[in-house]
Scaffold this motif. Structure first.
Motif, PDB file in Angstrom:
ATOM      1  N   ALA A  70      -5.885   3.894   6.381  1.00  0.00           N
ATOM      2  CA  ALA A  70      -6.400   3.846   5.010  1.00  0.00           C
ATOM      3  C   ALA A  70      -7.171   2.555   4.767  1.00  0.00           C
ATOM      4  O   ALA A  70      -7.047   1.581   5.520  1.00  0.00           O
ATOM      5  CB  ALA A  70      -5.254   3.974   4.012  1.00  0.00           C
ATOM      6  N   ASP A  71      -7.960   2.560   3.704  1.00  0.00           N
ATOM      7  CA  ASP A  71      -8.695   1.377   3.265  1.00  0.00           C
ATOM      8  C   ASP A  71      -8.092   0.764   2.009  1.00  0.00           C
ATOM      9  O   ASP A  71      -8.293  -0.424   1.743  1.00  0.00           O
ATOM     10  CB  ASP A  71     -10.153   1.742   2.966  1.00  0.00           C
ATOM     11  N   ALA A  72      -7.382   1.575   1.227  1.00  0.00           N
ATOM     12  CA  ALA A  72      -6.943   1.114  -0.084  1.00  0.00           C
ATOM     13  C   ALA A  72      -5.692   1.860  -0.528  1.00  0.00           C
ATOM     14  O   ALA A  72      -5.404   2.966  -0.058  1.00  0.00           O
ATOM     15  CB  ALA A  72      -8.055   1.304  -1.110  1.00  0.00           C
ATOM     16  N   VAL A  73      -4.992   1.227  -1.471  1.00  0.00           N
ATOM     17  CA  VAL A  73      -3.787   1.800  -2.070  1.00  0.00           C
ATOM     18  C   VAL A  73      -3.938   1.797  -3.585  1.00  0.00           C
ATOM     19  O   VAL A  73      -4.379   0.802  -4.175  1.00  0.00           O
ATOM     20  CB  VAL A  73      -2.531   0.990  -1.677  1.00  0.00           C
ATOM     21  N   LEU A  74      -3.601   2.906  -4.215  1.00  0.00           N
ATOM     22  CA  LEU A  74      -3.454   2.989  -5.667  1.00  0.00           C
ATOM     23  C   LEU A  74      -1.973   3.140  -5.962  1.00  0.00           C
ATOM     24  O   LEU A  74      -1.328   4.064  -5.453  1.00  0.00           O
ATOM     25  CB  LEU A  74      -4.213   4.203  -6.219  1.00  0.00           C
ATOM     26  N   THR A  75      -1.413   2.229  -6.758  1.00  0.00           N
ATOM     27  CA  THR A  75      -0.006   2.344  -7.107  1.00  0.00           C
ATOM     28  C   THR A  75       0.155   2.617  -8.599  1.00  0.00           C
ATOM     29  O   THR A  75      -0.248   1.816  -9.447  1.00  0.00           O
ATOM     30  CB  THR A  75       0.802   1.097  -6.678  1.00  0.00           C
ATOM     31  N   VAL A  76       0.679   3.787  -8.908  1.00  0.00           N
ATOM     32  CA  VAL A  76       0.933   4.214 -10.291  1.00  0.00           C
ATOM     33  C   VAL A  76       2.442   4.358 -10.408  1.00  0.00           C
ATOM     34  O   VAL A  76       2.992   5.455 -10.474  1.00  0.00           O
ATOM     35  CB  VAL A  76       0.209   5.534 -10.618  1.00  0.00           C
ATOM     36  N   THR A  77       3.107   3.224 -10.397  1.00  0.00           N
ATOM     37  CA  THR A  77       4.560   3.148 -10.312  1.00  0.00           C
ATOM     38  C   THR A  77       5.074   2.202 -11.393  1.00  0.00           C
ATOM     39  O   THR A  77       4.280   1.485 -12.019  1.00  0.00           O
ATOM     40  CB  THR A  77       4.977   2.625  -8.925  1.00  0.00           C
ATOM     41  N   PRO A  78       6.391   2.146 -11.640  1.00  0.00           N
ATOM     42  CA  PRO A  78       6.917   1.160 -12.584  1.00  0.00           C
ATOM     43  C   PRO A  78       6.512  -0.256 -12.180  1.00  0.00           C
ATOM     44  O   PRO A  78       6.365  -0.555 -10.982  1.00  0.00           O
ATOM     45  CB  PRO A  78       8.432   1.368 -12.492  1.00  0.00           C
ATOM     46  N   PRO A  79       6.300  -1.149 -13.147  1.00  0.00           N
ATOM     47  CA  PRO A  79       5.803  -2.501 -12.855  1.00  0.00           C
ATOM     48  C   PRO A  79       6.604  -3.256 -11.801  1.00  0.00           C
ATOM     49  O   PRO A  79       6.035  -4.055 -11.046  1.00  0.00           O
ATOM     50  CB  PRO A  79       5.879  -3.197 -14.218  1.00  0.00           C
ATOM     51  N   VAL A  80       7.905  -3.016 -11.725  1.00  0.00           N
ATOM     52  CA  VAL A  80       8.737  -3.743 -10.769  1.00  0.00           C
ATOM     53  C   VAL A  80       8.366  -3.426  -9.327  1.00  0.00           C
ATOM     54  O   VAL A  80       8.680  -4.186  -8.407  1.00  0.00           O
ATOM     55  CB  VAL A  80      10.237  -3.439 -11.031  1.00  0.00           C
ATOM     56  N   ILE A  81       7.655  -2.327  -9.101  1.00  0.00           N
ATOM     57  CA  ILE A  81       7.271  -1.908  -7.749  1.00  0.00           C
ATOM     58  C   ILE A  81       5.921  -2.482  -7.333  1.00  0.00           C
ATOM     59  O   ILE A  81       5.600  -2.555  -6.149  1.00  0.00           O
ATOM     60  CB  ILE A  81       7.220  -0.365  -7.659  1.00  0.00           C
ATOM     61  N   HIS A  82       5.099  -2.914  -8.277  1.00  0.00           N
ATOM     62  CA  HIS A  82       3.715  -3.281  -7.982  1.00  0.00           C
ATOM     63  C   HIS A  82       3.587  -4.375  -6.936  1.00  0.00           C
ATOM     64  O   HIS A  82       2.760  -4.288  -6.018  1.00  0.00           O
ATOM     65  CB  HIS A  82       2.995  -3.687  -9.262  1.00  0.00           C
ATOM     66  N   ALA A  83       4.389  -5.434  -7.061  1.00  0.00           N
ATOM     67  CA  ALA A  83       4.280  -6.543  -6.109  1.00  0.00           C
ATOM     68  C   ALA A  83       4.686  -6.096  -4.704  1.00  0.00           C
ATOM     69  O   ALA A  83       4.079  -6.511  -3.714  1.00  0.00           O
ATOM     70  CB  ALA A  83       5.133  -7.722  -6.568  1.00  0.00           C
ATOM     71  N   GLN A  84       5.712  -5.256  -4.616  1.00  0.00           N
ATOM     72  CA  GLN A  84       6.139  -4.745  -3.301  1.00  0.00           C
ATOM     73  C   GLN A  84       4.999  -3.985  -2.625  1.00  0.00           C
ATOM     74  O   GLN A  84       4.705  -4.197  -1.445  1.00  0.00           O
ATOM     75  CB  GLN A  84       7.342  -3.815  -3.456  1.00  0.00           C
ATOM     76  N   HIS A  85       4.371  -3.109  -3.371  1.00  0.00           N
ATOM     77  CA  HIS A  85       3.277  -2.318  -2.809  1.00  0.00           C
ATOM     78  C   HIS A  85       2.072  -3.202  -2.470  1.00  0.00           C
ATOM     79  O   HIS A  85       1.408  -2.986  -1.446  1.00  0.00           O
ATOM     80  CB  HIS A  85       2.871  -1.221  -3.792  1.00  0.00           C
ATOM     81  N   ALA A  86       1.785  -4.175  -3.321  1.00  0.00           N
ATOM     82  CA  ALA A  86       0.659  -5.075  -3.050  1.00  0.00           C
ATOM     83  C   ALA A  86       0.905  -5.865  -1.763  1.00  0.00           C
ATOM     84  O   ALA A  86      -0.006  -6.001  -0.931  1.00  0.00           O
ATOM     85  CB  ALA A  86       0.454  -6.018  -4.225  1.00  0.00           C
ATOM     86  N   ARG A  87       2.088  -6.384  -1.589  1.00  0.00           N
ATOM     87  CA  ARG A  87       2.396  -7.165  -0.384  1.00  0.00           C
ATOM     88  C   ARG A  87       2.228  -6.315   0.870  1.00  0.00           C
ATOM     89  O   ARG A  87       1.595  -6.743   1.842  1.00  0.00           O
ATOM     90  CB  ARG A  87       3.832  -7.710  -0.457  1.00  0.00           C
ATOM     91  N   LEU A  88       2.763  -5.102   0.850  1.00  0.00           N
ATOM     92  CA  LEU A  88       2.649  -4.211   2.008  1.00  0.00           C
ATOM     93  C   LEU A  88       1.192  -3.880   2.306  1.00  0.00           C
ATOM     94  O   LEU A  88       0.762  -3.888   3.469  1.00  0.00           O
ATOM     95  CB  LEU A  88       3.424  -2.919   1.746  1.00  0.00           C
ATOM     96  N   ALA A  89       0.423  -3.604   1.251  1.00  0.00           N
ATOM     97  CA  ALA A  89      -0.980  -3.232   1.439  1.00  0.00           C
ATOM     98  C   ALA A  89      -1.800  -4.397   1.978  1.00  0.00           C
ATOM     99  O   ALA A  89      -2.567  -4.244   2.945  1.00  0.00           O
ATOM    100  CB  ALA A  89      -1.564  -2.730   0.121  1.00  0.00           C
ATOM    101  N   PHE A  90      -1.648  -5.561   1.379  1.00  0.00           N
ATOM    102  CA  PHE A  90      -2.437  -6.707   1.812  1.00  0.00           C
ATOM    103  C   PHE A  90      -2.076  -7.135   3.239  1.00  0.00           C
ATOM    104  O   PHE A  90      -2.940  -7.578   3.997  1.00  0.00           O
ATOM    105  CB  PHE A  90      -2.272  -7.871   0.831  1.00  0.00           C
ATOM    106  N   GLU A  91      -0.802  -7.018   3.599  1.00  0.00           N
ATOM    107  CA  GLU A  91      -0.402  -7.339   4.969  1.00  0.00           C
ATOM    108  C   GLU A  91      -1.082  -6.434   5.988  1.00  0.00           C
ATOM    109  O   GLU A  91      -1.315  -6.829   7.131  1.00  0.00           O
ATOM    110  CB  GLU A  91       1.123  -7.224   5.115  1.00  0.00           C
ATOM    111  N   LYS A  92      -1.413  -5.218   5.573  1.00  0.00           N
ATOM    112  CA  LYS A  92      -2.090  -4.261   6.448  1.00  0.00           C
ATOM    113  C   LYS A  92      -3.611  -4.313   6.298  1.00  0.00           C
ATOM    114  O   LYS A  92      -4.322  -3.514   6.907  1.00  0.00           O
ATOM    115  CB  LYS A  92      -1.594  -2.849   6.151  1.00  0.00           C
ATOM    116  N   GLY A  93      -4.098  -5.236   5.463  1.00  0.00           N
ATOM    117  CA  GLY A  93      -5.535  -5.362   5.288  1.00  0.00           C
ATOM    118  C   GLY A  93      -6.146  -4.337   4.365  1.00  0.00           C
ATOM    119  O   GLY A  93      -7.346  -4.039   4.461  1.00  0.00           O
ATOM    120  N   LEU A  94      -5.360  -3.799   3.441  1.00  0.00           N
ATOM    121  CA  LEU A  94      -5.846  -2.795   2.496  1.00  0.00           C
ATOM    122  C   LEU A  94      -6.087  -3.429   1.126  1.00  0.00           C
ATOM    123  O   LEU A  94      -5.465  -4.437   0.773  1.00  0.00           O
ATOM    124  CB  LEU A  94      -4.839  -1.649   2.352  1.00  0.00           C
ATOM    125  N   HIS A  95      -6.988  -2.833   0.365  1.00  0.00           N
ATOM    126  CA  HIS A  95      -7.268  -3.239  -1.008  1.00  0.00           C
ATOM    127  C   HIS A  95      -6.297  -2.517  -1.952  1.00  0.00           C
ATOM    128  O   HIS A  95      -5.741  -1.467  -1.599  1.00  0.00           O
ATOM    129  CB  HIS A  95      -8.707  -2.901  -1.380  1.00  0.00           C
TER     130      HIS A  95
END
Length: 341
Positions: A70-95
């Motif tokens: 993938a190139d990117a992640v869209l997260t439509v989740t409760p706010p407490v999940i956003h940082a977790q998803h961002a960290r995982l995505a950025f570690e993999k080089g995704l936007h």
């Protein structure tokens, strides 16, 4: 033809379903390569609707990242999940495109912006209210008006919203954190000013069906010293406002109004003499807010230029919300600028 970007969509139920229907399904910029949800029911319903094979449906973002490219992640989740998803995505080089609010805490929001900068990737926040037709035209009128200097403004928001069974039913400060983030961001966008100081009074009416405070009064100080006020209640029965709220912007020579999503410019002399009310037609926009956000996200990825609602810009909106929480809890005025230092 520009090659489409590959997108993993996290959180496909509820608001996530609206993203699927309103923007992702027919996006000219993104191909959906995976969906993520903790609900098997939501995964199956969305997967069937989009004819997405079972091997592209996942119970966690970690599982999806192990399987799909993938190139990117869209997260439509409760706010407490956003940082977790961002960290995982950025570690993999995704936007990352995240629903608002950007995070559950200002610390996590700062981390998300920091991770994006370190990874050299785009972080965009879904402030879709900026791109509705009425707000787009209100912003144009406010910025290009012939009414002289801006002096002050006010926004009313009253809707008896029922979120039974969702995280909003039990969260602290549901209106301030989950909805007023839209209005605070709009105040910044419409006026072209940042909020530097805030005083908030949060309350729970006796009839409220929320566990915490759905009522809110705020006084905002803008970076040029002008004032803006806000009044709202997510449990208010009776006459209700649109989701954009009802606005009044006061200038030296008149006022601009957005009421029931209808715009008007009003002028008069002292003592209400010679009042002139000029209705303003609202030009249509070629996209809905989520479509615009996806398009801006794609443009940011391809160009390397941050989107209008980038994470870095959105820190000003989110910090104002968090200043409101602090103000409501501690019953004092709070400097937004200090919180961002």
């Amino acid at each position: 033809m520009t090659q489409k970007l590959r997108l993993i969509h996290c959180g496909v139920g509820g608001m996530g379903g609206a993203w699927t229907k309103n923007a992702i399904k027919d996006s000219p910029d993104f191909d959906l390569v995976g969906i993520v949800d903790i609900s098997e029911k939501a995964l199956n319903e969305t997967g069937e609707t989009l004819a997405l094979s079972v091997d592209k449906r996942f119970r966690s973002l970690e599982d999806a990242l192990k399987v799909v490219q993938a190139d990117a992640v869209l997260t439509v989740t409760p706010p407490v999940i956003h940082a977790q998803h961002a960290r995982l995505a950025f570690e993999k080089g995704l936007h990352v495109l995240t629903e608002k609010p950007i995070g559950d805490t200002l610390e996590n929001a700062r981390l998300m912006v920091k991770w994006a900068e370190e990874a050299g990737k785009q972080l965009v926040v879904a402030q879709n209210y900026r791109f509705g037709a009425a707000i787009v035209h209100l912003r144009k009128l406010a910025r290009e008006n012939a009414l002289g200097a801006f002096g002050h403004g006010h926004l009313d928001f009253y809707i008896p919203a029922d979120f039974t069974g969702s995280f909003r039913e039990t969260m602290e400060y549901p209106l301030l954190v989950d909805m007023a983030i839209h209005h605070i961001d709009l105040i910044r966008a419409v006026t072209g000013r940042n909020i530097v100081k805030l005083t908030a009074l949060s309350f729970r009416p006796s009839w409220s069906w929320y566990q915490h405070d759905p009522g809110l009064k705020m006084l905002l100080e803008m970076d040029d010293g002008t004032a803006f006020s806000y009044s709202g209640d997510w449990s208010a029965k009776g006459r209700f406002t649109p989701w954009n709220g009802n606005w009044r912007l006061n200038f030296a020579e008149g006022s601009i109004h957005l009421e029931d999503d209808k715009l008007a410019v009003v002028t008069c002399e002292k003592w209400n003499k010679n009042m002139v009310i000029t209705p303003e037609a609202t030009p249509a926009v070629p996209y809905n807010g989520q479509q615009k956000l996806l398009a801006d996200f794609a443009a940011a990825i391809r160009s390397g230029t941050p989107a209008e609602t980038s994470g870095a810009d959105n820190l000003w909106s989110f910090a104002a919300v968090m200043a409101g929480v602090t103000s409501a809890r501690e019953k004092r005025s709070v400097s937004v600028a200090e919180m961002l230092k």
